[in-house]
Design a protein around this motif. Structure first.
Motif, PDB file in Angstrom:
ATOM      1  N   TRP A 119       0.820  -1.208   0.000  1.00  0.00           N
ATOM      2  CA  TRP A 119       0.000   0.000   0.000  1.00  0.00           C
ATOM      3  C   TRP A 119       0.856   1.261   0.000  1.00  0.00           C
ATOM      4  O   TRP A 119       0.456   2.290  -0.560  1.00  0.00           O
ATOM      5  N   ILE A 120       2.057   1.206   0.591  1.00  0.00           N
ATOM      6  CA  ILE A 120       2.956   2.363   0.528  1.00  0.00           C
ATOM      7  C   ILE A 120       3.483   2.542  -0.897  1.00  0.00           C
ATOM      8  O   ILE A 120       3.571   3.669  -1.405  1.00  0.00           O
ATOM      9  N   THR A 121       3.820   1.425  -1.554  1.00  0.00           N
ATOM     10  CA  THR A 121       4.266   1.511  -2.945  1.00  0.00           C
ATOM     11  C   THR A 121       3.177   2.102  -3.830  1.00  0.00           C
ATOM     12  O   THR A 121       3.446   2.941  -4.700  1.00  0.00           O
ATOM     13  N   LEU A 122       1.922   1.682  -3.599  1.00  0.00           N
ATOM     14  CA  LEU A 122       0.808   2.223  -4.379  1.00  0.00           C
ATOM     15  C   LEU A 122       0.639   3.716  -4.139  1.00  0.00           C
ATOM     16  O   LEU A 122       0.414   4.492  -5.085  1.00  0.00           O
ATOM     17  N   ILE A 123       0.762   4.134  -2.880  1.00  0.00           N
ATOM     18  CA  ILE A 123       0.645   5.555  -2.572  1.00  0.00           C
ATOM     19  C   ILE A 123       1.755   6.348  -3.254  1.00  0.00           C
ATOM     20  O   ILE A 123       1.524   7.438  -3.803  1.00  0.00           O
ATOM     21  N   LYS A 124       2.975   5.810  -3.261  1.00  0.00           N
ATOM     22  CA  LYS A 124       4.085   6.498  -3.927  1.00  0.00           C
ATOM     23  C   LYS A 124       3.819   6.655  -5.420  1.00  0.00           C
ATOM     24  O   LYS A 124       4.082   7.722  -5.997  1.00  0.00           O
ATOM     25  N   VAL A 125       3.302   5.614  -6.057  1.00  0.00           N
ATOM     26  CA  VAL A 125       3.006   5.680  -7.490  1.00  0.00           C
ATOM     27  C   VAL A 125       1.970   6.767  -7.767  1.00  0.00           C
ATOM     28  O   VAL A 125       2.126   7.587  -8.692  1.00  0.00           O
ATOM     29  N   VAL A 126       0.901   6.798  -6.965  1.00  0.00           N
ATOM     30  CA  VAL A 126      -0.155   7.794  -7.170  1.00  0.00           C
ATOM     31  C   VAL A 126       0.374   9.199  -6.917  1.00  0.00           C
ATOM     32  O   VAL A 126       0.083  10.140  -7.672  1.00  0.00           O
ATOM     33  N   VAL A 127       1.190   9.362  -5.873  1.00  0.00           N
ATOM     34  CA  VAL A 127       1.738  10.689  -5.557  1.00  0.00           C
ATOM     35  C   VAL A 127       2.650  11.180  -6.676  1.00  0.00           C
ATOM     36  O   VAL A 127       2.598  12.363  -7.059  1.00  0.00           O
ATOM     37  N   ILE A 128       3.492  10.306  -7.226  1.00  0.00           N
ATOM     38  CA  ILE A 128       4.366  10.699  -8.331  1.00  0.00           C
ATOM     39  C   ILE A 128       3.543  11.111  -9.541  1.00  0.00           C
ATOM     40  O   ILE A 128       3.820  12.138 -10.189  1.00  0.00           O
ATOM     41  N   PHE A 129       2.504  10.335  -9.852  1.00  0.00           N
ATOM     42  CA  PHE A 129       1.645  10.660 -11.002  1.00  0.00           C
ATOM     43  C   PHE A 129       0.973  12.022 -10.811  1.00  0.00           C
ATOM     44  O   PHE A 129       1.012  12.879 -11.705  1.00  0.00           O
ATOM     45  N   VAL A 130       0.375  12.233  -9.653  1.00  0.00           N
ATOM     46  CA  VAL A 130      -0.323  13.495  -9.398  1.00  0.00           C
ATOM     47  C   VAL A 130       0.664  14.657  -9.388  1.00  0.00           C
ATOM     48  O   VAL A 130       0.378  15.741  -9.923  1.00  0.00           O
ATOM     49  N   THR A 131       1.844  14.445  -8.796  1.00  0.00           N
ATOM     50  CA  THR A 131       2.850  15.510  -8.736  1.00  0.00           C
ATOM     51  C   THR A 131       3.274  15.943 -10.128  1.00  0.00           C
ATOM     52  O   THR A 131       3.381  17.149 -10.417  1.00  0.00           O
ATOM     53  N   LEU A 132       3.512  14.978 -11.014  1.00  0.00           N
ATOM     54  CA  LEU A 132       3.941  15.318 -12.371  1.00  0.00           C
ATOM     55  C   LEU A 132       2.841  16.048 -13.135  1.00  0.00           C
ATOM     56  O   LEU A 132       3.120  16.996 -13.885  1.00  0.00           O
ATOM     57  N   VAL A 133       1.599  15.626 -12.965  1.00  0.00           N
ATOM     58  CA  VAL A 133       0.496  16.307 -13.651  1.00  0.00           C
ATOM     59  C   VAL A 133       0.342  17.738 -13.136  1.00  0.00           C
ATOM     60  O   VAL A 133       0.193  18.691 -13.925  1.00  0.00           O
ATOM     61  N   VAL A 134       0.407  17.916 -11.817  1.00  0.00           N
ATOM     62  CA  VAL A 134       0.270  19.266 -11.246  1.00  0.00           C
ATOM     63  C   VAL A 134       1.436  20.154 -11.679  1.00  0.00           C
ATOM     64  O   VAL A 134       1.244  21.329 -12.030  1.00  0.00           O
ATOM     65  N   MET A 135       2.659  19.601 -11.683  1.00  0.00           N
ATOM     66  CA  MET A 135       3.808  20.398 -12.117  1.00  0.00           C
ATOM     67  C   MET A 135       3.715  20.756 -13.590  1.00  0.00           C
ATOM     68  O   MET A 135       4.171  21.826 -14.011  1.00  0.00           O
ATOM     69  N   THR A 136       3.103  19.875 -14.387  1.00  0.00           N
ATOM     70  CA  THR A 136       2.881  20.202 -15.798  1.00  0.00           C
ATOM     71  C   THR A 136       1.942  21.387 -15.931  1.00  0.00           C
ATOM     72  O   THR A 136       2.198  22.322 -16.715  1.00  0.00           O
ATOM     73  N   LEU A 137       0.834  21.376 -15.178  1.00  0.00           N
ATOM     74  CA  LEU A 137      -0.114  22.493 -15.227  1.00  0.00           C
ATOM     75  C   LEU A 137       0.546  23.793 -14.771  1.00  0.00           C
ATOM     76  O   LEU A 137       0.350  24.853 -15.388  1.00  0.00           O
ATOM     77  N   LEU A 138       1.346  23.720 -13.708  1.00  0.00           N
ATOM     78  CA  LEU A 138       2.035  24.920 -13.225  1.00  0.00           C
ATOM     79  C   LEU A 138       3.091  25.400 -14.215  1.00  0.00           C
ATOM     80  O   LEU A 138       3.299  26.604 -14.387  1.00  0.00           O
ATOM     81  N   ALA A 139       3.779  24.449 -14.881  1.00  0.00           N
ATOM     82  CA  ALA A 139       4.797  24.832 -15.872  1.00  0.00           C
ATOM     83  C   ALA A 139       4.166  25.535 -17.067  1.00  0.00           C
ATOM     84  O   ALA A 139       4.715  26.509 -17.595  1.00  0.00           O
ATOM     85  N   ILE A 140       2.995  25.042 -17.509  1.00  0.00           N
ATOM     86  CA  ILE A 140       2.295  25.684 -18.633  1.00  0.00           C
ATOM     87  C   ILE A 140       1.894  27.109 -18.258  1.00  0.00           C
ATOM     88  O   ILE A 140       2.107  28.063 -19.033  1.00  0.00           O
TER      89      ILE A 140
END
Length: 430
Positions: free
Chosen positions: A18-39
């Protein structure tokens, strides 16, 4: 369990599922949010450079403009030309977006922390050759662009794909060579171990040429201006994604910005101490412990993203021959020469116990003199060849009136525009 000041390799692969799953979701969300902020940041910063307002309607200060772009692309009609290879055409943007997310798996965000009572590193995974994994995944990601250009059945898209393949070969070599000096100093290819090796001194200070070569290569690797030859809207309409629309185009758009974040994170990890605090903040007790290093890590990434935007807003696109010459004739030879200096320096230091500065002076200064001599010689040869070509052409310079035919015309080689006095007076009188 005890939290270490740095992360060991044996700390990976033992997390609960469950920690590995949380890390995967956090990385995915972080990259999407950083993409929106970068744009949003790119549009705001470039607008400020051009004395414009930029996005200011959607969300506070227009910060949600990237999200609205995604919604707009999702609602657009998905047009697929008849001439495409449908399987490869659909698979190409998926390859680009998927590999962009996969690369971040080995990037360390911070040290070990306590997460719901479990001691775990702020990193999804790591292994002894993590940096090679990054290079491998990045190489596969380029195939998404190449296949997109080939499968579109369009001349412009095909040319963009071919340019992308040449760009990959040229700048992947320079990028890989820039890592070798880091491996020699850190004694490991593991990202967490490279960060641990920079506990006292960041490698940007010890390996500045490697850092500069990597920064240039990472701009070329992400197809960003002034190295955006695979797109080149002024030459190839839209380049490799000319025939793409709707969500498929959005995936390419997403992959480009995620790759910007990824190469910035890799530069932070290899040369800027990773998640470690900069001096003198590193002297504060607890600055490199717990969740605080996330601030330093993302601040460094933000600096690199600003450099991406700054370069795009100030430098024009290179010609294709200039782009290839930079990769093959400058970056790769410079990387090989610098690797030789670093390898010999490390060898002499270990065998003769010489100080690093003295060893670099003994080896580096003669090589720098030789490099300058070669550069001056090439520059003189280029000037001589240009002078010889001018003499061979023997162009007779003539003056012409650009308004002679009623409409202004550009000059031909050897012609100089001379505007008659009556035309100037007519323009002044309106």
């Amino acid at each position: 369990m005890r939290i270490l000041p740095h992360v060991e390799l044996n700390a990976f692969g033992i997390d609960p599922w469950w920690i590995t799953l949380i890390k995967v979701v956090v990385i995915f969300v972080t990259l999407v949010v950083m993409t929106l902020l970068a744009i949003w940041s790119e549009r705001k910063i470039v607008a400020r450079m051009q004395m414009r307002v930029g996005p200011n309607r959607v969300g506070p200060g227009g910060v949600l403009i990237g999200l609205m772009d995604g919604v707009k692309l999702a609602l657009k009609e998905d047009v697929i030309p008849f001439t495409v290879d449908r399987v490869v055409y659909i698979l190409a943007p998926i390859i680009s977006a998927t590999t962009a997310f996969m690369t971040f798996a080995v990037i360390p965000f911070g040290p070990e922390v306590s997460f719901f009572g479990v001691i775990t590193p702020l990193q999804l995974t790591d292994f002894p050759v993590s940096v090679l994994y990054v290079l491998a995944i990045a190489s596969v990601g380029i195939y998404g662009i190449v296949l997109a250009g080939w499968s579109s059945g369009s001349t412009y898209a095909l040319l963009g794909g071919l340019r992308s393949s040449a760009q990959m070969v040229s700048y992947e070599i320079a990028m890989g060579l820039s890592f070798v000096a880091v491996f020699l100093y850190a004694g490991s290819m593991s990202t967490s171990q490279i960060v641990a090796a920079q506990e006292r001194t960041w490698y940007i200070l010890l390996l500045l040429p490697s850092f500069l070569i990597y920064v240039i290569s990472m701009v070329g690797e992400t197809n960003r201006a002034p190295f955006d030859l695979p797109e080149a809207e002024g030459e190839l309409v839209g380049g490799f994604h000319t025939e793409y629309s709707s969500l498929k185009f959005a995936l390419f758009f997403l992959a480009e910005y995620i790759n910007m974040v990824t190469v910035s994170a890799l530069a932070t990890t290899l040369f800027l101490g990773g998640w470690r605090a900069p001096f003198p903040l590193s002297l504060i007790p607890g600055a490199n412990e717990g969740w605080i290093p996330l601030i330093w890590f993302f601040s460094k990434i933000a600096v690199f993203l600003f450099v991406f935007i700054w370069i795009r807003g100030t430098l024009p696109r290179l010609r294709y021959d200039q782009f290839m010459n930079l990769g093959w004739k400058i970056l790769i030879p410079a990387s090989l020469a610098w690797i030789s200096i670093v390898a010999i320096t490390r060898g002499l230091r270990n065998s003769l116990d010489l100080p690093t500065g003295q060893t670099i002076a003994l080896l580096g200064l003669p090589l720098i003199v030789v490099a300058l001599a070669v550069f001056i010689n090439d520059w003189r040869k280029a000037n001589q060849e240009e002078e010889n070509e001018t003499n061979e052409l023997n162009i007779q310079v003539t003056e012409i009136n650009p308004f002679a035919g009623g409409h202004p015309v550009p000059p031909l080689p050897g012609q100089v525009l001379v505007e008659p006095q009556e035309n100037k007076q007519r323009i002044l009188n309106g």
